[in-house]
Write an enzyme that holds these catalytic residues in place. Structure first.
Site, mmCIF file in Angstrom:
data_model
loop_
_atom_site.group_PDB
_atom_site.id
_atom_site.type_symbol
_atom_site.label_atom_id
_atom_site.label_comp_id
_atom_site.label_asym_id
_atom_site.label_seq_id
_atom_site.Cartn_x
_atom_site.Cartn_y
_atom_site.Cartn_z
ATOM 1 C CG HIS A 25 -1.964 -1.053 1.192
ATOM 2 N ND1 HIS A 25 -2.692 -1.429 2.308
ATOM 3 C CD2 HIS A 25 -2.408 -1.862 0.184
ATOM 4 C CE1 HIS A 25 -3.531 -2.399 1.998
ATOM 5 N NE2 HIS A 25 -3.375 -2.681 0.712
ATOM 6 C CG HIS A 65 -4.793 -6.586 4.322
ATOM 7 N ND1 HIS A 65 -3.787 -5.647 4.386
ATOM 8 C CD2 HIS A 65 -5.779 -6.135 5.143
ATOM 9 C CE1 HIS A 65 -4.146 -4.661 5.185
ATOM 10 N NE2 HIS A 65 -5.342 -4.928 5.678
ATOM 11 C CG HIS A 66 0.581 -10.168 4.249
ATOM 12 N ND1 HIS A 66 1.117 -10.554 5.459
ATOM 13 C CD2 HIS A 66 -0.134 -11.239 3.808
ATOM 14 C CE1 HIS A 66 0.758 -11.797 5.736
ATOM 15 N NE2 HIS A 66 -0.007 -12.235 4.746
ATOM 16 C CB CYS A 67 0.353 -3.287 3.764
ATOM 17 S SG CYS A 67 0.197 -2.827 5.491
ATOM 18 C CB ALA A 68 -0.382 -6.614 -0.573
#
Length: 406
Positions: free
Chosen positions: A124, A362-365
């Site tokens: 992100h 979501h692992h900033c994705a």
């Protein structure tokens, strides 16, 4: 030469602790790496016996602190083979470095009708600043799509670039899939169209050597805390001729030449005009110690050890029933997976009960999660202090969870 894994592990005090009565297996270094004694001691020593505000101080402590800080700038420039230490800006981390470019270089160079290219695998931090810039300027955000194996659809690149492309912003290594993108070819293509290239190196610099001159990128950014250094410190490399023309994006002390209530303000030269306020000098010194630590071990040696461990991990995980792996066979640093139809949070919670630390979510994705049609993934990281025994524990733990949850 055999990699000195026992010596390395002895340098990281956290690795001696237990979690839920079991030895800690820390497989979450892609989120944030643990710190060796050398980093902890360097920062503590600075605060114990060397602390002072840097720049402009005439007393000994201030002069020494300034010298130490600027020496780390030189050290970091050598670490990524920049042409000059003055091409490096100290930032809080990768996120701030990208935002600096978006808010300083961006408004000066991106107009309505222009376009910026990113990829579907980006963190992100390498999506949102460009979305914000495009919203302000009327530019278009274009996206390189993924293949199912976690690589980029490179054959789409010629159709994405045109004479209005101003920037390619791309991850060196995906924080979820471990995909290492073919930067030389991508950068060369971008430059053919006159576009600049920003590389998010947060997941690369700890795994192998990075040479910004060989890559020929225009911007490169990474965080200290993933490189076994402190939190709150990172490095932004900007090609010198670009940096000199960029205006500051934050105002305050340290970044000015003159301030007048009637004549306005003039800026000091780069890179210092991008470092408003009191810097995180302790973090900078800790970053220097982290760079010194990995360089003493040898990045080539670290890379070889980690790649061998990664191959072993993929072999062991292949025997886990109903385990879905995401990403290419050749990957760096991370293994993203889901177990059957069980939510990643549940799997991660069970692993924590077994003393195994992995990342879930979501692992900033989020766009990547959308592509794979999953709400979340588990992610295990492979770092230089991890062992074959820890990989065995992960595989055994996942098999046990599969038996328990069905």
């Amino acid at each position: 030469m055999t990699f000195p894994i026992e010596k390395v592990r002895a340098d990281f005090p956290v690795l001696t602790r237990e979690v839920n009565g079991l030895p800690l297996a820390y497989l979450d270094s892609a989120a944030s790496a643990q710190k060796p004694n050398q980093v902890i001691d360097a920062e503590a020593e600075f605060y114990r016996h060397g602390y002072a505000a840097v720049h402009r101080g005439i007393h000994t402590l201030s002069a020494q602190a300034t010298e130490k800080m600027e020496n780390v700038r030189k050290q970091a420039s050598l670490f990524i083979n920049a042409r000059s230490a003055e091409e490096l800006v100290f930032v809080r981390g990768t996120t701030e470095g990208i935002n600096l470019v978006a808010n300083s270089w961006g408004p000066e160079n991106v107009r309505a009708g222009d376009n910026i290219i990113i990829s579907e695998m980006e963190h992100h931090a390498n999506i949102v600043p460009w979305q914000m810039l495009c919203a302000r300027t009327g530019a278009e955000l274009r996206v390189i799509p993924l293949n199912t194996d976690g690589t980029l659809q490179l054959d789409t690149l010629p159709s994405l670039f045109d004479e209005r492309t101003r920037l390619l912003a791309i991850a060196h290594v995906s924080n979820v899939l471990g995909t290492e993108n073919p930067l030389p070819e991508m950068i060369a293509l971008a430059h053919q169209y006159g576009a600049k290239v920003l590389v998010d190196g947060a997941q690369a610099v700890m795994h192998h050597a990075v040479d910004v001159q060989a890559l020929d990128c225009d911007f490169y950014v990474f965080s200290g805390h993933k490189l076994y250094g402190p939190t709150g410190i990172g490095v932004l490399y900007v090609r010198e001729e670009l940096l000199q023309d960029m205006p500051p994006w934050e105002g305050g002390g340290s970044m000015i030449a003159t301030v007048s209530l009637t004549e306005g303000t003039t800026w000091t030269k780069a890179p210092w005009r991008f470092e408003a306020g009191t810097p995180n000098t302790g973090g900078i010194i800790g970053l220097g110690a982290a760079i010194e630590y990995v360089c003493a071990l040898g990045l080539a040696e670290i890379s070889e050890y980690e790649q061998n461990l990664m191959h072993y991990a993929l072999e062991q995980l292949a025997d886990v029933p109903e385990l879905t792996l995401y990403g290419p066979a050749n990957r760096l640093g991370v293994i993203a997976f889901n177990l059957g139809k069980h939510h990643a949070y549940d799997v991660g919670s069970f692993l924590d009960n077994y003393g195994i630390a992995v990342r879930t979510g979501h692992h900033c994705a989020m766009p990547l999660m959308t592509y794979y049609n999953v709400p979340a993934m588990c992610r295990a990281s492979i770092a230089m202090y991890n062992t074959h025994e820890e990989v065995d524990r992960l595989a055994t733990g996942l098999k046990r969870i599969h038996r328990l949850l069905g």
